[in-house]
Design a protein around this motif. Sequence first.
Motif, mmCIF file in Angstrom:
data_model
loop_
_atom_site.group_PDB
_atom_site.id
_atom_site.type_symbol
_atom_site.label_atom_id
_atom_site.label_comp_id
_atom_site.label_asym_id
_atom_site.label_seq_id
_atom_site.Cartn_x
_atom_site.Cartn_y
_atom_site.Cartn_z
ATOM 1 N N GLY A 31 0.797 -1.219 0.000
ATOM 2 C CA GLY A 31 0.000 0.000 0.000
ATOM 3 C C GLY A 31 0.833 1.275 0.000
ATOM 4 O O GLY A 31 0.334 2.347 -0.351
ATOM 5 N N SER A 34 1.623 1.211 -4.275
ATOM 6 C CA SER A 34 0.616 0.936 -5.299
ATOM 7 C C SER A 34 -0.451 2.018 -5.368
ATOM 8 O O SER A 34 -0.916 2.496 -4.337
ATOM 9 C CB SER A 34 -0.057 -0.411 -4.997
ATOM 10 N N GLU A 36 -3.461 1.419 -6.205
ATOM 11 C CA GLU A 36 -4.738 0.799 -5.847
ATOM 12 C C GLU A 36 -4.715 0.027 -4.543
ATOM 13 O O GLU A 36 -5.711 -0.015 -3.839
ATOM 14 C CB GLU A 36 -5.180 -0.190 -6.941
ATOM 15 N N ASN A 37 -3.631 -0.633 -4.238
ATOM 16 C CA ASN A 37 -3.584 -1.480 -3.053
ATOM 17 C C ASN A 37 -3.387 -0.640 -1.804
ATOM 18 O O ASN A 37 -2.571 0.280 -1.776
ATOM 19 C CB ASN A 37 -2.459 -2.509 -3.182
ATOM 20 N N ALA A 40 -2.295 -5.291 3.082
ATOM 21 C CA ALA A 40 -2.769 -6.668 3.120
ATOM 22 C C ALA A 40 -2.703 -7.220 4.530
ATOM 23 O O ALA A 40 -1.976 -6.705 5.387
ATOM 24 C CB ALA A 40 -1.930 -7.534 2.187
ATOM 25 N N GLY A 57 -5.583 -8.883 0.169
ATOM 26 C CA GLY A 57 -5.222 -7.521 -0.193
ATOM 27 C C GLY A 57 -6.462 -6.647 -0.224
ATOM 28 O O GLY A 57 -7.499 -7.047 -0.737
ATOM 29 N N ASN A 59 -8.041 -3.235 -1.697
ATOM 30 C CA ASN A 59 -7.801 -2.398 -2.871
ATOM 31 C C ASN A 59 -8.896 -1.356 -3.011
ATOM 32 O O ASN A 59 -10.028 -1.565 -2.582
ATOM 33 C CB ASN A 59 -7.763 -3.269 -4.130
ATOM 34 N N THR A 68 -9.077 -9.030 -2.116
ATOM 35 C CA THR A 68 -8.636 -10.183 -2.901
ATOM 36 C C THR A 68 -7.936 -11.195 -2.005
ATOM 37 O O THR A 68 -7.285 -10.827 -1.028
ATOM 38 C CB THR A 68 -7.654 -9.756 -4.015
ATOM 39 N N CYS A 70 -4.968 -13.854 -2.081
ATOM 40 C CA CYS A 70 -3.782 -14.108 -2.889
ATOM 41 C C CYS A 70 -2.951 -15.228 -2.277
ATOM 42 O O CYS A 70 -2.944 -15.403 -1.053
ATOM 43 C CB CYS A 70 -2.935 -12.841 -2.976
#
Length: 169
Positions: A31, A34, A36-37, A40, A57, A59, A68, A70
Amino acid sequence: MRRVTTVFDSIHVAADPLVVYRQISDPTLMGRWSPENLGATVHQPRESSYVGMEFDGVNKRGFTKWVTRCVVTAADPGSHFAFQVQAIGARKPWIRSGIASWAYHFTPEPGGTRVTETWTDDRERWPNAAVQVFDRIVTGGDTFAQFQAKNIARTLRNVKKQLEAQTAG
């Protein structure tokens, strides 16, 4: 027209490959870089990332937020880190499907590391027409490949800026 399913970019970071790997392979830190992220949550206790490790994660794009699930698929310290996005949902990742794979390669260079980030579209079962309509709606007009190419470039610039500031300070 065949859709582009893999995009990548790379950047030189003036830091040791193992230093860069340790930062990027910690999904709780993504984060920071990114667009978007937001970070997590790792499900199992750990000292470092390992193959099979799961994380969720969080987002956000515009006003839309999603989670999400992962799974780490490669964790070679100083060399390679990768994971697959296997599920997605608004509040929890309950829709299971091949979504995307992300990979990071760390190549030693004079004065630092060449960091290469790769995104692969894992939506193989989706018809191309459905993908094109969906992608343009959720990205504001781009295909996911075009959209992710921009995100990768921005992420790598942010990684470079932050890690070089940390190693200089």
